[in-house]
Scaffold this active site. Structure first.
Site, PDB file in Angstrom:
ATOM      1  N   ARG A 126      93.569   8.059 -24.994  1.00 43.28           N
ATOM      2  CA  ARG A 126      93.779   7.302 -23.540  1.00 43.28           C
ATOM      3  C   ARG A 126      93.009   5.833 -23.438  1.00 43.28           C
ATOM      4  O   ARG A 126      92.895   5.528 -22.430  1.00 43.28           O
ATOM      5  CB  ARG A 126      93.414   8.462 -22.545  1.00 43.28           C
ATOM      6  N   LYS A 148      99.113  -8.419 -24.430  1.00 35.00           N
ATOM      7  CA  LYS A 148     101.009  -7.214 -24.977  1.00 35.00           C
ATOM      8  C   LYS A 148     100.736  -6.735 -26.243  1.00 35.00           C
ATOM      9  O   LYS A 148     100.280  -6.850 -27.404  1.00 35.00           O
ATOM     10  CB  LYS A 148     102.107  -8.210 -25.066  1.00 35.00           C
ATOM     11  N   GLU A 190     105.717 -21.673 -31.338  1.00 35.09           N
ATOM     12  CA  GLU A 190     105.041 -21.436 -30.290  1.00 35.09           C
ATOM     13  C   GLU A 190     104.094 -22.235 -29.521  1.00 35.09           C
ATOM     14  O   GLU A 190     104.063 -22.153 -29.002  1.00 35.09           O
ATOM     15  CB  GLU A 190     104.033 -19.682 -30.957  1.00 35.09           C
ATOM     16  N   LYS A 232      97.642 -20.576 -22.622  1.00 35.65           N
ATOM     17  CA  LYS A 232      97.560 -18.512 -22.248  1.00 35.65           C
ATOM     18  C   LYS A 232      97.152 -18.243 -21.512  1.00 35.65           C
ATOM     19  O   LYS A 232      96.501 -17.394 -21.234  1.00 35.65           O
ATOM     20  CB  LYS A 232      97.611 -18.039 -24.128  1.00 35.65           C
ATOM     21  N   GLU A 242     103.014  -9.550 -16.017  1.00 33.94           N
ATOM     22  CA  GLU A 242     104.256 -10.537 -16.283  1.00 33.94           C
ATOM     23  C   GLU A 242     105.395  -9.713 -14.691  1.00 33.94           C
ATOM     24  O   GLU A 242     105.882  -9.905 -14.800  1.00 33.94           O
ATOM     25  CB  GLU A 242     105.080 -10.109 -17.470  1.00 33.94           C
ATOM     26  N   ARG A 246     103.962 -14.946 -16.046  1.00 34.32           N
ATOM     27  CA  ARG A 246     103.410 -15.325 -17.291  1.00 34.32           C
ATOM     28  C   ARG A 246     105.131 -14.794 -18.296  1.00 34.32           C
ATOM     29  O   ARG A 246     105.140 -15.167 -19.463  1.00 34.32           O
ATOM     30  CB  ARG A 246     102.837 -13.824 -17.660  1.00 34.32           C
ATOM     31  N   ASN A 250     107.759 -16.346 -22.302  1.00 34.17           N
ATOM     32  CA  ASN A 250     109.444 -15.938 -23.293  1.00 34.17           C
ATOM     33  C   ASN A 250     110.029 -17.208 -23.303  1.00 34.17           C
ATOM     34  O   ASN A 250     111.399 -17.096 -23.540  1.00 34.17           O
ATOM     35  CB  ASN A 250     109.532 -15.163 -22.377  1.00 34.17           C
ATOM     36  N   HIS A 253     112.347 -16.755 -26.134  1.00 34.69           N
ATOM     37  CA  HIS A 253     112.402 -15.603 -26.408  1.00 34.69           C
ATOM     38  C   HIS A 253     113.963 -14.207 -26.701  1.00 34.69           C
ATOM     39  O   HIS A 253     113.981 -13.846 -27.071  1.00 34.69           O
ATOM     40  CB  HIS A 253     111.054 -14.442 -26.028  1.00 34.69           C
ATOM     41  N   HIS A 257     115.021 -13.052 -29.706  1.00 35.45           N
ATOM     42  CA  HIS A 257     115.325 -11.785 -29.864  1.00 35.45           C
ATOM     43  C   HIS A 257     116.709 -11.185 -30.173  1.00 35.45           C
ATOM     44  O   HIS A 257     116.119 -10.480 -30.710  1.00 35.45           O
ATOM     45  CB  HIS A 257     114.727 -10.798 -28.378  1.00 35.45           C
ATOM     46  N   HIS A 270     109.831 -14.291 -36.331  1.00 31.55           N
ATOM     47  CA  HIS A 270     109.986 -14.097 -35.357  1.00 31.55           C
ATOM     48  C   HIS A 270     109.362 -15.642 -34.303  1.00 31.55           C
ATOM     49  O   HIS A 270     110.564 -16.776 -33.550  1.00 31.55           O
ATOM     50  CB  HIS A 270     108.742 -13.192 -34.610  1.00 31.55           C
TER      51      HIS A 270
HETATM   52  P1  NAD Z   1     103.290 -10.937 -39.580  1.00 33.24           P
HETATM   53  O1  NAD Z   1     102.392 -10.397 -38.809  1.00 33.24           O
HETATM   54  O2  NAD Z   1     104.380 -10.525 -40.422  1.00 33.24           O
HETATM   55  O3  NAD Z   1     102.326 -11.811 -40.210  1.00 33.24           O
HETATM   56  C1  NAD Z   1     103.664 -12.898 -40.925  1.00 33.24           C
HETATM   57  C2  NAD Z   1     102.743 -12.382 -42.688  1.00 33.24           C
HETATM   58  O4  NAD Z   1     101.782 -13.919 -43.000  1.00 33.24           O
HETATM   59  C3  NAD Z   1     102.929 -11.408 -43.181  1.00 33.24           C
HETATM   60  O5  NAD Z   1     103.679 -11.536 -44.259  1.00 33.24           O
HETATM   61  C4  NAD Z   1     101.395 -11.307 -43.231  1.00 33.24           C
HETATM   62  O6  NAD Z   1     100.948 -10.273 -44.811  1.00 33.24           O
HETATM   63  C5  NAD Z   1     101.117 -13.077 -43.675  1.00 33.24           C
HETATM   64  N1  NAD Z   1      99.440 -13.166 -43.797  1.00 33.24           N
HETATM   65  C6  NAD Z   1      98.994 -12.727 -42.149  1.00 33.24           C
HETATM   66  N2  NAD Z   1      98.007 -13.483 -42.481  1.00 33.24           N
HETATM   67  C7  NAD Z   1      98.174 -14.510 -43.271  1.00 33.24           C
HETATM   68  C8  NAD Z   1      96.969 -15.209 -44.023  1.00 33.24           C
HETATM   69  N3  NAD Z   1      95.661 -15.995 -43.516  1.00 33.24           N
HETATM   70  N4  NAD Z   1      97.255 -16.180 -45.445  1.00 33.24           N
HETATM   71  C9  NAD Z   1      98.299 -15.186 -45.978  1.00 33.24           C
HETATM   72  N5  NAD Z   1      99.594 -14.479 -45.181  1.00 33.24           N
HETATM   73  C10 NAD Z   1      99.076 -14.030 -44.524  1.00 33.24           C
HETATM   74  O7  NAD Z   1     104.042 -11.822 -38.358  1.00 33.24           O
HETATM   75  P2  NAD Z   1     103.371 -13.335 -37.565  1.00 33.24           P
HETATM   76  O8  NAD Z   1     103.669 -14.385 -37.223  1.00 33.24           O
HETATM   77  O9  NAD Z   1     102.172 -13.466 -37.067  1.00 33.24           O
HETATM   78  O10 NAD Z   1     103.790 -12.395 -35.851  1.00 33.24           O
HETATM   79  C11 NAD Z   1     104.980 -11.961 -35.851  1.00 33.24           C
HETATM   80  C12 NAD Z   1     105.257 -10.874 -34.759  1.00 33.24           C
HETATM   81  O11 NAD Z   1     104.138 -10.900 -33.104  1.00 33.24           O
HETATM   82  C13 NAD Z   1     106.289 -10.619 -34.274  1.00 33.24           C
HETATM   83  O12 NAD Z   1     106.832  -8.590 -34.425  1.00 33.24           O
HETATM   84  C14 NAD Z   1     106.021 -10.533 -32.551  1.00 33.24           C
HETATM   85  O13 NAD Z   1     107.302  -9.890 -31.887  1.00 33.24           O
HETATM   86  C15 NAD Z   1     104.671 -10.457 -31.988  1.00 33.24           C
HETATM   87  N6  NAD Z   1     104.632 -11.285 -31.061  1.00 33.24           N
HETATM   88  C16 NAD Z   1     103.562 -10.582 -30.220  1.00 33.24           C
HETATM   89  C17 NAD Z   1     103.528 -11.297 -29.177  1.00 33.24           C
HETATM   90  C18 NAD Z   1     102.176 -10.903 -28.360  1.00 33.24           C
HETATM   91  O14 NAD Z   1     102.059 -11.363 -26.929  1.00 33.24           O
HETATM   92  N7  NAD Z   1     101.736  -9.362 -28.366  1.00 33.24           N
HETATM   93  C19 NAD Z   1     103.179 -12.872 -28.745  1.00 33.24           C
HETATM   94  C20 NAD Z   1     103.995 -13.734 -30.352  1.00 33.24           C
HETATM   95  C21 NAD Z   1     104.541 -13.004 -31.179  1.00 33.24           C
HETATM   96  N1  GLY Z   2     104.309 -13.852 -26.443  1.00 37.87           N
HETATM   97  C1  GLY Z   2     104.334 -13.762 -24.414  1.00 37.87           C
HETATM   98  C2  GLY Z   2     103.306 -12.903 -23.701  1.00 37.87           C
HETATM   99  O1  GLY Z   2     102.354 -13.083 -23.741  1.00 37.87           O
HETATM  100  O2  GLY Z   2     103.625 -13.273 -22.507  1.00 37.87           O
END
Ligand code: NAD
Ligand code: GLY
Length: 368
Positions: A126, A148, A190, A232, A242, A246, A250, A253, A257, A270
């Site tokens: 939990r 998130k 972003e 942020k 949100e 917040r 997006n 997005h 998406h 992404h």
């Molecule tokens: P990712 O986590 O897939 O990383 C991108 C690539 O880079 C992967 O292959 C990873 O292994 C590699 N990598 C990571 N760090 C590295 C480094 N220092 N050197 C070399 N390679 C490295 O993608 P991302 O762009 O980091 O994240 C995208 C994800 O984040 C999506 O799923 C998206 O929905 C999510 N997201 C979430 C929020 C949130 O608020 N929670 C906001 C924006 C995006």
């Molecule tokens: N990436 C959108 C949020 O964190 O709200």
């Protein structure tokens, strides 16, 4: 081991008793001063992936200090692994290790790892502590901050999840040295988003510094990360779950998406989908009479300068977009809610786009 380069900066996400710091700087990973204070107890599970582990896991171990029960879990890489099945592997590992409610999960990697580990932490017994150690630019400026967490569902992106805040975010800017250029561009999408929605001066600064940013100039990247995280943190403190402001985060997005889901998770990054989606939002804002031609041209130019795609996938028709956009989490009742731009530096939530205007935009937007 301490680092003699610039001292890190620290920002705060102000959420009362759940407030937490974002430390930003070089050399944080291997330095126990930054990670150790945020551990809930002796039990620590580091979760990373097969790409990041060989690069940074050993350095992170050095930053944990002694006298801990540290376990490690290395998952497969890629957006396609952002599933409930991967989160189950984390829960299995925690249970196999006999970890209790005072354990801490550490997410070492990009947004995929961060979102999954956060969700695993939100649900394990939990809710247990977790720390974000983001290693992509996208994760450092966005996904690691704000709580998130979640996974994708074949029918929609991030459809299963929870709000669960980390104990701390550690942004070691040295990790960007190994990031592939395509991933750097995805992160810049972003960063540009913050300028477009809230800070016209920052947008102008980004236009001037884009070459330095893409060339991995440390001072420029650090400033871009600090300003993005500050914006942020401000928004999350105002509207954690949100209910209002917040949603502006997006921008691009809803379109993005749809591209990600239609193309198969991982085929478009992404950030790439968000980049194209922001241009679609800007074009729609022009059609609604808010942005001028010159403002849309500026938006296109900065997205292009960041190395992001300017056209949607050729295989996506109007109905493909609409079918996925109707499932968007921001929608209320049956109304499509979009984040649009009143001007550069000011976004709004809009749920009254005439369906024919949206269809025209989707029809006319370039494809490749
Ligand atoms: P990712 O986590 O897939 O990383 C991108 C690539 O880079 C992967 O292959 C990873 O292994 C590699 N990598 C990571 N760090 C590295 C480094 N220092 N050197 C070399 N390679 C490295 O993608 P991302 O762009 O980091 O994240 C995208 C994800 O984040 C999506 O799923 C998206 O929905 C999510 N997201 C979430 C929020 C949130 O608020 N929670 C906001 C924006 C995006
Ligand atoms: N990436 C959108 C949020 O964190 O709200």
């Amino acid at each position: 081991m301490s680092d003699s380069r610039n001292a890190p900066s620290t920002l705060e996400v102000a959420l009362g008793s759940r407030s937490y710091p974002i430390h930003i700087g070089p050399g944080l990973l291997g330095d126990p001063r930054w990670l150790a204070p945020h551990l809930a107890g002796r039990q620590v599970m580091v979760v990373t992936n097969e790409t990041v582990a060989p690069l940074y896991l050993e350095r992170l171990r050095q930053g944990l200090g002694d006298d801990l029960d540290v376990r490690e879990l290395v998952l497969s890489d890629g957006e396609a692994t952002k599933t409930l099945a991967s989160v189950e592997r984390i829960w299995d590992a925690l249970l196999a290790a006999g970890f209790n409610r005072r354990c801490t999960l550490i997410a070492l990697g990009g947004g995929v790892i961060g979102d999954m580990v956060g969700f695993a932490a939100a649900c394990y017994q939990r809710g247990v502590a977790f720390v974000q150690v983001p290693t992509t630019l996208l994760a450092q400026v966005d996904s690691s901050v704000g709580g998130k967490t979640g996974v994708n569902h074949p029918r929609g992106k991030n459809m299963i999840g929870a709000f669960w805040q980390p104990r701390a975010v550690l942004v070691d800017t040295d990790t960007l040295a190994t990031l592939p250029p395509r991933e750097l561009s995805a992160g810049l999408a972003e960063v540009i988003k913050y300028g477009l929605i809230r800070d016209a001066d920052f947008l102008a600064w980004l236009e001037a510094e884009m070459e330095a940013l893409r060339g991995l100039d440390a001072a420029a990247l650090t400033r871009a990360i600090e300003r993005s995280c500050a914006l942020k943190a401000e928004i999350v403190a105002e509207d954690e779950t949100e209910q209002g402001v917040r949603a502006l985060l997006n921008l691009g997005h809803t379109f993005g998406h749809a591209i990600e889901a239609h193309q198969g998770y991982g085929n478009w990054l992404h950030g790439e989908a968000v980049g194209t989606g922001m241009l679609m939002a800007a074009e729609l804002s022009r059609q609604l009479g808010w942005l001028s031609d010159a403002e849309v041209a500026r938006t296109r130019a900065i997205i292009e300068a960041a190395g992001l795609p300017l056209a949607a996938p050729a295989s996506m028709g109007v109905e493909d977009f609409l079918a996925i956009m109707r499932l968007d989490k921001k929608n209320l009742d049956s109304r499509l809610r979009l984040i649009l731009l009143r001007t550069l530096g000011e976004a709004c939530i809009h749920d009254a786009t005439p369906p024919e205007t949206l269809a025209d935009l989707l029809e006319a937007f370039p494809r490749r």
